[in-house]
Design a protein around this motif. Sequence first.
Motif, mmCIF file in Angstrom:
data_model
loop_
_atom_site.group_PDB
_atom_site.id
_atom_site.type_symbol
_atom_site.label_atom_id
_atom_site.label_comp_id
_atom_site.label_asym_id
_atom_site.label_seq_id
_atom_site.Cartn_x
_atom_site.Cartn_y
_atom_site.Cartn_z
ATOM 1 N N LEU A 37 40.920 27.230 39.050
ATOM 2 C CA LEU A 37 40.653 28.184 40.120
ATOM 3 C C LEU A 37 41.612 28.092 41.308
ATOM 4 N N ALA A 38 42.347 26.986 41.425
ATOM 5 C CA ALA A 38 43.297 26.860 42.532
ATOM 6 C C ALA A 38 44.733 27.140 42.107
ATOM 7 N N GLU A 39 44.978 27.219 40.813
ATOM 8 C CA GLU A 39 46.353 27.323 40.310
ATOM 9 C C GLU A 39 47.087 28.545 40.857
ATOM 10 N N GLU A 40 46.457 29.705 40.856
ATOM 11 C CA GLU A 40 47.151 30.916 41.297
ATOM 12 C C GLU A 40 47.546 30.819 42.774
ATOM 13 N N LYS A 41 46.636 30.300 43.590
ATOM 14 C CA LYS A 41 46.937 30.146 45.012
ATOM 15 C C LYS A 41 48.054 29.133 45.229
ATOM 16 N N LYS A 43 50.369 28.349 43.184
ATOM 17 C CA LYS A 43 51.603 28.954 42.688
ATOM 18 C C LYS A 43 52.272 29.766 43.798
ATOM 19 N N GLN A 44 51.462 30.501 44.563
ATOM 20 C CA GLN A 44 51.993 31.274 45.688
ATOM 21 C C GLN A 44 52.564 30.350 46.765
ATOM 22 N N LEU A 45 51.855 29.267 47.046
ATOM 23 C CA LEU A 45 52.310 28.329 48.077
ATOM 24 C C LEU A 45 53.588 27.607 47.665
ATOM 25 N N ARG A 46 53.698 27.260 46.380
ATOM 26 C CA ARG A 46 54.947 26.644 45.903
ATOM 27 C C ARG A 46 56.119 27.576 46.104
ATOM 28 N N SER A 47 55.897 28.845 45.774
ATOM 29 C CA SER A 47 56.961 29.843 45.933
ATOM 30 C C SER A 47 57.343 29.985 47.402
ATOM 31 N N ARG A 48 56.351 29.991 48.267
ATOM 32 C CA ARG A 48 56.618 30.125 49.700
ATOM 33 C C ARG A 48 57.403 28.926 50.232
ATOM 34 N N CYS A 49 57.076 27.730 49.717
ATOM 35 C CA CYS A 49 57.755 26.507 50.180
ATOM 36 C C CYS A 49 59.070 26.262 49.443
ATOM 37 N N GLY A 50 59.306 27.002 48.365
ATOM 38 C CA GLY A 50 60.538 26.826 47.601
ATOM 39 C C GLY A 50 60.580 25.529 46.815
ATOM 40 N N VAL A 51 59.429 25.100 46.282
ATOM 41 C CA VAL A 51 59.367 23.854 45.522
ATOM 42 C C VAL A 51 58.654 24.105 44.193
ATOM 43 N N ALA A 52 58.924 23.216 43.231
ATOM 44 C CA ALA A 52 58.273 23.331 41.926
ATOM 45 C C ALA A 52 56.826 22.852 41.992
ATOM 46 N N ARG A 53 56.570 21.795 42.797
ATOM 47 C CA ARG A 53 55.217 21.275 43.001
ATOM 48 C C ARG A 53 55.068 20.912 44.474
ATOM 49 N N LEU A 54 53.841 20.909 44.955
ATOM 50 C CA LEU A 54 53.561 20.562 46.348
ATOM 51 C C LEU A 54 53.331 19.059 46.452
ATOM 52 N N HIS A 55 54.361 18.332 46.836
ATOM 53 C CA HIS A 55 54.255 16.897 47.051
ATOM 54 C C HIS A 55 54.258 16.638 48.555
ATOM 55 N N ALA A 56 53.180 16.079 49.070
ATOM 56 C CA ALA A 56 53.031 15.917 50.513
ATOM 57 C C ALA A 56 54.135 15.062 51.118
ATOM 58 N N ASN A 57 54.542 14.026 50.401
ATOM 59 C CA ASN A 57 55.566 13.140 50.936
ATOM 60 C C ASN A 57 56.897 13.858 51.108
ATOM 61 N N GLU A 58 57.166 14.834 50.250
ATOM 62 C CA GLU A 58 58.408 15.597 50.340
ATOM 63 C C GLU A 58 58.295 16.718 51.380
ATOM 64 N N LEU A 59 57.138 17.330 51.478
ATOM 65 C CA LEU A 59 56.949 18.418 52.432
ATOM 66 C C LEU A 59 56.861 17.896 53.864
ATOM 67 N N GLY A 60 56.229 16.740 54.036
ATOM 68 C CA GLY A 60 56.088 16.163 55.361
ATOM 69 C C GLY A 60 55.222 17.015 56.270
#
Length: 375
Positions: A37-41, A43-60
């Motif tokens: 249920l969270a995958e689609e959302k 996916k949008q956030l990854r695209s917005r951040c320009g990353v393949a996965r949302l890793h907190a340590n990398e995003l900061g």
Amino acid sequence: MFFYVDESGHTGTRIFDPEQPMLYYGVLSSNVNVDALAEEKLKQLRSRCGVARLHANELGNGGLVAIAPDIVELQKRLNIRFDLYRVAKPDHSIICFFDQVFDQGNNPAITWSGYWTPMRYVLLLKLASLFDEDLAKKAWEARIEIHDNKAEAGLVNVCSELRARVDQLPDARSRQLISDALLWTENNPSEIYYNTKTKGDRLQITPNVIGFQSVMHGIALRIKKHGRKAAKITIDQQCEFNKAQNTLANFYSKLSGSQFANGPGLPEVDFGKMPTIPITFASSANSAGLELTDIHLWVFKRAMENKELAPELFQLIKRQLNKGHTDEISLNAIAARWKRWFEELPDPTPEQIERGKELLAIDEARRVKPNETNV
């Protein structure tokens, strides 16, 4: 219920790394399948951040601020709960030492009440005050040593050094009990079964596996509280500790439905709602639930360690204040928990005092005999 488990700060047997004094486990849970249920959302956030996965340590802080409102919206929509467990790794060495050396089943020089009642925590904390970091390291090195002769020599050395410091304790009874238990161990090191025997045994006593015990009991508590069953438990995939985690989860599943009495005043050991389903290992690259767990764990960890955290990210914590659960294995946590228990004890009656003296005399007669023949 669906559970997603991630950890941070793991160093295995290297527990004295000053850069990582705490091991953290984060457990994200929901009544619905977060992966689906969270995958689609996400996916949008990854695209917005320009990353393949949302890793907190990398995003900061900066990268997470941009998506914080979206994460909060997911918290609300999926009714996400986040629980946090942590282990103070240097303290783990001292707690291990006490549990092995002062186990009254192995060491007859300790009183029954000194190990099987809350008095054990009084002795533990007094013993801990005699340790410095160097001696705690020696105790841990002996604990994880596979060769018995080396381990026993190390154990005897630690006990000897501690006995030389016993006079630092303010009360005579603690000096007597701790000194006697240490002396018996020096004379009978092989009877303590102090060290691990294999590399696999080493893994079982690491903070990673000790912390995972708390995770499993926390999951059981969630299941009991919400009156549901575990549908899936997904653990972050990393090669070193997954086998040990799986072994522990399987062992606990066999105990599901059972409760065990403990010593007087000690909490019952409750496996009543322990999950019986096999745990699943996955990468955050394939699990939206683990992706969200990583974000929450990063935010909570920085908040607890008083590290820089953007004000906008506190809204992730705020929603969990009345929903999430935290637990800690450390000397400070033990002191805080049991200080309250002792303060709330009612004053004993004269009859209880007399009966206590009688029982103490019986136990003391048993206890002093070992060192009379081994000094």
